[in-house]
Design an enzyme around this catalytic site. Structure first.
Site, PDB file in Angstrom:
ATOM      1  CB  THR A  20       0.455   5.752  -9.006  1.00 38.01           C
ATOM      2  OG1 THR A  20      -0.357   5.607 -10.178  1.00 38.01           O
ATOM      3  CG2 THR A  20       0.935   7.183  -8.880  1.00 38.01           C
ATOM      4  CB  CYS A 110      17.909 -14.487  13.319  1.00 37.28           C
ATOM      5  SG  CYS A 110      19.361 -14.892  14.301  1.00 37.28           S
TER       6      CYS A 110
END
Length: 177
Positions: A20, A110
């Site tokens: 849901t 990164c």
């Protein structure tokens, strides 16, 4: 290429998503974003002030420290301070800061954990030694003036030790007793 389900179960949304929709979570996220936007300018000003103190303090206590990027002001990202520290290898500085309980980095997030010169600093025209001397300090919602003071108290000695261990001929660390 067809999408691959990340969660498996009831097969809603043509078997792409199961379960849901978390309406309460979506409403909470929207409210959190509204609150963050309301406080954005205040938080930017607070972080800018902390960064200005940090930058000034480093310049006053660490000879050879160079700010990379704009001077403090409206054109500067308030939460990031990127410095190069002449005569050091960032790994030694990071080790010393870590021992003092201070989290820092030597390059872009990164490429964390990669022991190479900063590609960002190299793109800015620094040579390999300069690109290896980068120190990135970031500030966030939990940063306080006491945190800045802790960095300013620890950094000069950390840099002194890193310089003592630095071999400019070889560009790497040497053992110092």
């Amino acid at each position: 290429m067809p999408l691959t389900p990340v969660l498996h179960g009831g097969g809603q949304e043509r078997s792409v998503r199961s379960g849901t929709v978390p309406v309460a979570g979506a409403v909470a996220l929207a409210r959190a974003m509204e609150m963050a936007e309301q406080e954005r300018e205040i938080e930017h000003a607070r972080l800018s002030a902390l960064a200005t103190v940090l930058i000034g303090g480093v310049r006053d206590t660490v000879p050879g420290a160079v700010l990379r990027g704009p001077e403090p002001g409206p054109d500067r990202l308030a939460s990031h301070v990127l410095l190069t520290i002449e005569g050091t290898d960032a790994e030694a500085v990071l080790f010393g800061l870590d021992m003092a309980g201070i989290s820092a980095a030597s390059g872009a997030a990164c490429v964390a954990g990669v022991n190479q010169p900063s590609h960002v600093l190299e793109a800015m025209g620094l040579d390999e030694a300069g690109a290896r001397s980068g120190l990135r300090l970031t500030l966030g919602h939990t940063s306080t003036p006491a945190d800045i003071q802790t960095v300013l108290e620890a950094l000069p000695e950390v840099v002194r030790r890193a310089r003592a261990a630095y071999s400019p001929r070889r560009g790497d660390q040497v053992e110092v007793a």
